[in-house]
Scaffold this active site. Structure first.
Site, PDB file in Angstrom:
ATOM      1  CG  LEU A 221     -27.701  26.625  40.155  1.00  0.00           C
ATOM      2  CD1 LEU A 221     -27.160  27.033  41.517  1.00  0.00           C
ATOM      3  CD2 LEU A 221     -27.073  25.313  39.706  1.00  0.00           C
ATOM      4  CB  ALA A 223     -36.588  25.724  42.141  1.00  0.00           C
ATOM      5  CB  THR A 248     -41.204  25.652  28.036  1.00  0.00           C
ATOM      6  OG1 THR A 248     -41.678  24.351  28.303  1.00  0.00           O
ATOM      7  CG2 THR A 248     -40.625  25.716  26.627  1.00  0.00           C
ATOM      8  CG  ASP A 252     -34.189  30.669  25.831  1.00  0.00           C
ATOM      9  OD1 ASP A 252     -32.971  30.452  25.952  1.00  0.00           O
ATOM     10  OD2 ASP A 252     -34.936  29.985  25.113  1.00  0.00           O
TER      11      ASP A 252
HETATM   12  P1  ADP Z   1     -32.537  26.041  31.917  1.00  0.00           P
HETATM   13  O1  ADP Z   1     -33.927  25.706  31.480  1.00  0.00           O
HETATM   14  O2  ADP Z   1     -31.758  26.755  30.876  1.00  0.00           O
HETATM   15  O3  ADP Z   1     -31.811  24.880  32.544  1.00  0.00           O
HETATM   16  P2  ADP Z   1     -33.165  26.975  34.570  1.00  0.00           P
HETATM   17  O4  ADP Z   1     -34.102  25.824  34.728  1.00  0.00           O
HETATM   18  O5  ADP Z   1     -31.971  27.023  35.443  1.00  0.00           O
HETATM   19  O6  ADP Z   1     -32.716  27.141  33.050  1.00  0.00           O
HETATM   20  O7  ADP Z   1     -34.033  28.291  34.803  1.00  0.00           O
HETATM   21  C1  ADP Z   1     -33.545  29.601  34.585  1.00  0.00           C
HETATM   22  C2  ADP Z   1     -34.025  30.498  35.679  1.00  0.00           C
HETATM   23  O8  ADP Z   1     -35.457  30.450  35.780  1.00  0.00           O
HETATM   24  C3  ADP Z   1     -33.512  30.111  37.060  1.00  0.00           C
HETATM   25  O9  ADP Z   1     -32.265  30.721  37.324  1.00  0.00           O
HETATM   26  C4  ADP Z   1     -34.614  30.637  37.970  1.00  0.00           C
HETATM   27  O10 ADP Z   1     -34.454  32.025  38.217  1.00  0.00           O
HETATM   28  C5  ADP Z   1     -35.871  30.461  37.138  1.00  0.00           C
HETATM   29  N1  ADP Z   1     -36.537  29.180  37.466  1.00  0.00           N
HETATM   30  C6  ADP Z   1     -36.492  28.021  36.774  1.00  0.00           C
HETATM   31  N2  ADP Z   1     -37.234  27.061  37.376  1.00  0.00           N
HETATM   32  C7  ADP Z   1     -37.754  27.639  38.493  1.00  0.00           C
HETATM   33  C8  ADP Z   1     -38.609  27.187  39.542  1.00  0.00           C
HETATM   34  N3  ADP Z   1     -39.076  25.920  39.578  1.00  0.00           N
HETATM   35  N4  ADP Z   1     -38.941  28.075  40.523  1.00  0.00           N
HETATM   36  C9  ADP Z   1     -38.489  29.344  40.507  1.00  0.00           C
HETATM   37  N5  ADP Z   1     -37.673  29.833  39.540  1.00  0.00           N
HETATM   38  C10 ADP Z   1     -37.310  29.003  38.549  1.00  0.00           C
END
Ligand code: ADP
Length: 305
Positions: A221, A223, A248, A252
């Site tokens: 999800l 952040a 990006t 993964d």
């Molecule tokens: P995808 O790019 O596959 O949609 P996510 O955006 O959900 O994946 O990101 C995967 C993981 O990376 C998240 O579960 C979280 O732990 C971390 N993450 C992603 N964006 C943030 C953010 N803005 N701040 C903190 N952690 C983040």
């Protein structure tokens, strides 16, 4: 069985271009950048796990062109076993990534060698796949290769169905866990013929996926961290707050971190609590593999609520 993680998936070279604005059809513009970074969801996940210390083998394919070397650079540097990576008579998978001043992406993906990851090529690594304690799959290789790998997996199978492609439903249900984001979760339900509404929450989607027979489901999800669903519980896992530079490859990185801790014997919830830290770290630098943690000590801690 070994403690090995076997990732069966895509290997790409990412050509990174910066533009002030994206060109109109027929227009020529000057851009900046032009460097090639290693990418592909399979390779990203393999590097994320191996860079933290996991024992990882990659099953994939590259071409015979100049992009094969940069595509494999971090896989090699992080000690991934590349015996299952074939060289085929085509180009290496290539993603042409143009980013404008507003941060908007335009991406063109050429499958190249990844399109050769069919049943026959995956079968060549059958022994490695069936002996792995964890097999990791994504949606960037042909359906027959994906399904063969899922069939060969004898122990734990992690499926990150990104992008969401049509695959055999019984094989998809071998996933433990299925790892998806909210958007992908809705598309998987659609593929399984389950109606969902606009107002379905992440909780609703993971619950509906579990009801289809997945042993466990992990939804990332951004952040907000992740939801972990197994047995009768859906647990929220918070992500550390970080100064975000570029998200990006965060998804993964999360999958690589999850595989690493599951191979080490963690429960799914413990592994997810680790994986959110790996995903968060990947947001603090540019690119995908270039931004991944090289040691557990680098990972941010989750702040107290
Ligand atoms: P995808 O790019 O596959 O949609 P996510 O955006 O959900 O994946 O990101 C995967 C993981 O990376 C998240 O579960 C979280 O732990 C971390 N993450 C992603 N964006 C943030 C953010 N803005 N701040 C903190 N952690 C983040």
């Amino acid at each position: 069985m070994t403690n090995k993680i076997v990732v069966v998936g895509s290997i790409n070279a990412d050509l990174m271009i910066r533009v002030d604005r994206h060109p109109l059809p027929g227009e020529t513009l000057h851009g900046r950048g032009g460097n090639i970074a290693p990418g592909g969801k399979g390779a990203n996940q393999a590097v994320a796990a191996a860079a933290l210390g996991a024992d990882v083998a990659m099953i994939g394919a590259v071409g015979q062109d100049a992009n094969a070397a940069p595509a494999l650079q971090f896989l090699k540097e992080s000690g991934v076993d590349l015996a299952g990576v074939r060289e085929v008579d085509d180009v290496t998978g290539l993603a042409v990534v143009a980013v404008d001043n507003a941060g908007e992406n335009n991406i063109i993906v050429i499958s190249g060698a990844n399109a050769y990851m069919t049943n026959e090529l995956v079968e060549e690594s059958a022994d490695l796949i069936s002996a792995a304690s964890i097999v990791v799959l994504q949606g960037e290789i042909p359906r027959t290769g994906f399904e063969t790998a899922a069939r060969l997996a004898q122990h734990r199978l992690i499926i990150n169905l990104a992008p969401v492609v049509e695959v055999d439903h019984d094989l998809l249900l071998k996933a433990d866990p299925l790892v998806i984001n909210e958007h992908e979760g809705a598309l998987v339900l659609d593929q399984l013929g389950v109606p969902i509404t606009e107002s379905s929450s992440p909780f609703d989607i993971v619950t509906a996926l579990r009801a289809q027979g997945f042993a466990s489901v992990v939804m990332t999800l951004g952040a907000q961290g992740a939801l972990v669903a197994r047995d009768d519980a859906v647990v929220e896992v918070a992500s550390p707050r970080v100064d975000v530079v570029d998200t990006t490859g965060a998804g993964d990185a999360f999958v690589g971190g999850l595989a690493y801790r599951l191979a080490a014997g963690d429960s799914l919830e413990e592994a997810a609590r680790f994986a959110v830290r790996v995903g968060a770290f990947a947001c603090t630098g540019h690119g995908a593999q270039t931004s991944y943690a090289r040691s557990v000590e680098q990972l941010p801690e989750v702040q107290e609520a």
